[in-house]
Design a protein around this motif. Structure first.
Motif, PDB file in Angstrom:
ATOM      1  N   SER A   1       0.818  -1.223   0.000  1.00 45.24           N
ATOM      2  CA  SER A   1       0.000   0.000   0.000  1.00 45.24           C
ATOM      3  C   SER A   1       0.846   1.264   0.000  1.00 45.24           C
ATOM      4  O   SER A   1       0.338   2.350  -0.249  1.00 45.24           O
ATOM      5  N   GLY A   2       2.104   1.094   0.334  1.00 45.30           N
ATOM      6  CA  GLY A   2       2.978   2.265   0.340  1.00 45.30           C
ATOM      7  C   GLY A   2       2.867   3.085   1.607  1.00 45.30           C
ATOM      8  O   GLY A   2       3.517   4.123   1.733  1.00 45.30           O
ATOM      9  N   GLN A   3       2.077   2.641   2.557  1.00 43.71           N
ATOM     10  CA  GLN A   3       1.979   3.424   3.794  1.00 43.71           C
ATOM     11  C   GLN A   3       1.665   2.534   4.993  1.00 43.71           C
ATOM     12  O   GLN A   3       1.068   1.468   4.855  1.00 43.71           O
ATOM     13  N   LEU A   4       2.076   3.032   6.157  1.00 43.99           N
ATOM     14  CA  LEU A   4       1.940   2.269   7.388  1.00 43.99           C
ATOM     15  C   LEU A   4       1.801   3.251   8.543  1.00 43.99           C
ATOM     16  O   LEU A   4       2.492   4.274   8.581  1.00 43.99           O
TER      17      LEU A   4
ATOM     18  N   ASN B   1       8.218   8.771  10.055  1.00 47.51           N
ATOM     19  CA  ASN B   1       7.916   9.879  10.978  1.00 47.51           C
ATOM     20  C   ASN B   1       7.455   9.306  12.316  1.00 47.51           C
ATOM     21  O   ASN B   1       6.713   8.315  12.353  1.00 47.51           O
ATOM     22  N   ILE B   2       7.900   9.938  13.395  1.00 50.38           N
ATOM     23  CA  ILE B   2       7.450   9.542  14.735  1.00 50.38           C
ATOM     24  C   ILE B   2       7.020  10.813  15.459  1.00 50.38           C
ATOM     25  O   ILE B   2       7.778  11.785  15.522  1.00 50.38           O
ATOM     26  N   PHE B   3       5.815  10.796  16.001  1.00 47.83           N
ATOM     27  CA  PHE B   3       5.286  12.012  16.625  1.00 47.83           C
ATOM     28  C   PHE B   3       4.239  11.639  17.674  1.00 47.83           C
ATOM     29  O   PHE B   3       3.634  10.569  17.610  1.00 47.83           O
ATOM     30  N   PRO B   4       4.035  12.511  18.654  1.00 44.58           N
ATOM     31  CA  PRO B   4       3.052  12.215  19.705  1.00 44.58           C
ATOM     32  C   PRO B   4       1.623  12.388  19.213  1.00 44.58           C
ATOM     33  O   PRO B   4       1.343  13.231  18.354  1.00 44.58           O
TER      34      PRO B   4
ATOM     35  N   ALA C   1      -5.029   5.098  18.842  1.00 43.14           N
ATOM     36  CA  ALA C   1      -6.109   4.978  17.858  1.00 43.14           C
ATOM     37  C   ALA C   1      -6.124   6.155  16.889  1.00 43.14           C
ATOM     38  O   ALA C   1      -6.652   6.053  15.773  1.00 43.14           O
ATOM     39  N   SER C   2      -5.594   7.280  17.301  1.00 45.44           N
ATOM     40  CA  SER C   2      -5.606   8.450  16.411  1.00 45.44           C
ATOM     41  C   SER C   2      -4.313   8.569  15.614  1.00 45.44           C
ATOM     42  O   SER C   2      -3.980   9.636  15.117  1.00 45.44           O
ATOM     43  N   CYS C   3      -3.584   7.491  15.514  1.00 46.69           N
ATOM     44  CA  CYS C   3      -2.342   7.489  14.745  1.00 46.69           C
ATOM     45  C   CYS C   3      -2.665   7.270  13.266  1.00 46.69           C
ATOM     46  O   CYS C   3      -2.987   6.151  12.855  1.00 46.69           O
ATOM     47  N   THR C   4      -2.598   8.343  12.486  1.00 48.99           N
ATOM     48  CA  THR C   4      -2.851   8.244  11.040  1.00 48.99           C
ATOM     49  C   THR C   4      -1.841   9.111  10.311  1.00 48.99           C
ATOM     50  O   THR C   4      -1.212   9.993  10.904  1.00 48.99           O
ATOM     51  N   LEU C   5      -1.721   8.859   9.014  1.00 51.81           N
ATOM     52  CA  LEU C   5      -0.733   9.602   8.224  1.00 51.81           C
ATOM     53  C   LEU C   5      -1.008  11.099   8.224  1.00 51.81           C
ATOM     54  O   LEU C   5      -0.082  11.907   8.231  1.00 51.81           O
ATOM     55  N   ASP C   6      -2.294  11.459   8.232  1.00 48.02           N
ATOM     56  CA  ASP C   6      -2.588  12.895   8.127  1.00 48.02           C
ATOM     57  C   ASP C   6      -2.295  13.660   9.414  1.00 48.02           C
ATOM     58  O   ASP C   6      -2.438  14.873   9.462  1.00 48.02           O
TER      59      ASP C   6
ATOM     60  N   CYS D   1       2.980   7.900  17.505  1.00 42.57           N
ATOM     61  CA  CYS D   1       2.576   7.365  16.205  1.00 42.57           C
ATOM     62  C   CYS D   1       3.823   7.172  15.348  1.00 42.57           C
ATOM     63  O   CYS D   1       4.654   8.076  15.244  1.00 42.57           O
ATOM     64  N   LEU D   2       3.923   5.995  14.769  1.00 41.79           N
ATOM     65  CA  LEU D   2       5.002   5.706  13.820  1.00 41.79           C
ATOM     66  C   LEU D   2       4.369   5.564  12.444  1.00 41.79           C
ATOM     67  O   LEU D   2       3.486   4.722  12.248  1.00 41.79           O
ATOM     68  N   THR D   3       4.811   6.401  11.500  1.00 49.60           N
ATOM     69  CA  THR D   3       4.297   6.267  10.131  1.00 49.60           C
ATOM     70  C   THR D   3       5.466   6.026   9.185  1.00 49.60           C
ATOM     71  O   THR D   3       6.589   6.474   9.447  1.00 49.60           O
TER      72      THR D   3
END
Lengths: 262, 209
Positions: free
Chosen positions: A102-105, A150-153, A158-163, A193-195
């Protein structure tokens, strides 16, 4: 000693005292001994309890994948048993295949903290750096090498999304988990969140390649003469993106460490 | 011939007499420690030895904690409410009064943990006069002899002396639990220990000068 010997020693066969009387006599003797010893010792030793109970606070540090608060089963959990323990969050095969297809995680994880008393607790998150050899010759490297991580708080896993990705990178070293100010019990849970994103085509550098619509192949035939082929209407093309024999390579994992402060 | 029951009771009676005699001899031996009597029929000396606790205070003295943020208290209960962290240093001040009365009554102070020694903790104590002068210091678990001027030497002598016992504790190492489990129990060490016991005991021999 003589004076303590019973004056009327029971004679055999006659005048013996009954059993209850003897029992009472024995009990009196024991009581007399106990009393003497107790009073003698009490005179030459005295003690007092200086303090009551003394308490030491607890320390805890753990990383869990997924959100326990929403009752989702914890897929991965690492708990520190000492300050030098490095905890890891590992991407599994499903994660890498999701990213490949999918190219994303996006994976949410929690950092659990406890530091009682005057102790504070900071922590750091480290992203692995892959060697060139790993990137070019292992499955993990081919997938993660060109990926943008990317790693960010976040408020919760559950709210960990690419956007949710922030514009600027977030500092991952010396993150304050718990302040070094006194409280009997201090706990916290901080969500991250890890994307990862990558192009679904192209070379391992992540650049999109431009393919031509014509192709030819040249080589040596089985008789040793030069040979070539050209595209026709019947030509069929396929490609092995990843060789089935390619090694899996080293696990791709975040490393999370902590430091007690001050 | 007496039956088995009668023989049993006779044995018990004689055994009780023997125990009584031995124990009384033992008690007399205790008594002789505080007198100079040589006779086996010596009289038990009515010596006395007493320890009384005075005001108590404690303070967190951890170097890395700013002075304004350090915790303090004036009762053992408040110390029990305090939660120490690894690296904490705690200073306890306990005023005491010793009372010694009797013939040649010398004594020593000892301080020890009530129960198992906390793993990793270290500590020492100092004995100071009421004026603050250092008399001696020792590790927890050891003893300090009272100086000669604070003991009783003759039957009519008595000594009542005020002191300050100052205890320094260093808490270490940290005790870890699984923070995801609110009911987790630490696997390594207990996190609560019984307190410190101060003991005043008679000793034989020459008192410290």
């Amino acid at each position: 000693m003589t004076a303590l010997t019973p004056r009327s020693r029971p004679r055999r066969g006659a005048g013996r005292r009954s059993t209850p009387v003897r029992l009472a006599g024995l009990a009196l003797g024991v009581a007399l001994v106990t009393g003497l010893a107790g009073s003698a010792q009490a005179l030459w030793s005295d003690q007092a309890e200086l303090t009551g109970q003394l308490n030491q606070g607890l320390v805890g540090f753990a990383v869990t994948r997924q959100d326990q608060a929403t009752a989702v089963a914890v897929e991965d959990k690492a708990v520190a048993e000492q300050e030098s323990d490095a905890l890891t969050l590992t991407l599994n095969q499903d994660d890498l295949e999701t990213l490949a297809h999918s190219g994303q995680l996006a994976i949410g994880f929690d950092v659990w903290l406890r530091a009682d008393g005057a102790a504070g607790l900071d922590y750091s998150i480290a992203v692995p750096s892959l060697s060139t050899d790993t990137i070019t010759s292992t499955f993990t490297g081919l997938i993660m090498g060109p990926a943008q991580v990317n790693i960010f708080p976040v408020d919760s896993p559950a709210s960990c999304t690419l956007d949710q990705r922030p514009t600027d990178p977030v500092g991952l070293s010396g993150i304050e988990g718990l302040p070094a100010t006194y409280a009997p019990v201090k706990t916290a849970v901080q969500s991250w969140c890890l994307t990862a994103t990558r192009s679904t085509g192209g070379d391992p550098s992540g650049n999109q390649s431009v393919y031509s619509t014509t192709v030819s192949a040249r080589g040596t035939d089985t008789y040793g003469f030069p040979a070539s082929s050209e595209q026709t209407d019947d030509s069929k093309w396929w490609v092995n993106l990843i060789d089935g024999d390619i090694p899996w390579g080293p696990a791709w994992q975040l490393t999370v460490t902590h430091q007690l402060t001050p | 011939m007496p039956g088995p029951v009668a023989r049993l009771w006779r044995g018990l009676w004689r055994g009780g007499l023997l125990a009584l005699t031995l124990a009384l001899a033992s008690a007399l031996a205790w008594g002789l420690w505080s007198s100079e009597a040589e006779s086996a029929n010596g009289i038990i000396t009515a010596g006395d030895l007493d320890l009384e606790l005075g005001p108590f205070s404690w303070a967190q003295t951890t170097d890395s904690v700013q002075t304004a943020e350090r915790q303090t208290g004036a009762s053992p209960d408040s110390l029990a409410d305090f939660v120490a962290a690894a690296g904490d240093q705690i200073e306890i001040q306990q005023e005491i009064t010793t009372f010694l009365s009797g013939d040649n009554l010398e004594a020593e102070l000892s301080l020890w943990w009530n129960g198992a020694t906390p793993s990793g903790w270290s500590g020492a104590f100092q004995l100071r006069t009421a004026a603050g002068e250092l008399v001696g210091q020792a590790e927890i678990g050891q003893s300090l002899a009272l100086p000669a001027w604070a003991v009783a030497t003759t039957a009519d002598d008595s000594s009542e002396t005020g002191w300050t016992v100052q205890v320094e504790l260093v808490i270490d190492p940290p005790v870890y639990i699984d923070p995801t489990n609110p009911t987790a129990v630490p696997t390594a060490d207990p996190t609560a220990w019984g307190g410190l016991i101060l003991s005043l005991n008679q000793v034989r021999g020459q008192a410290a000068p």
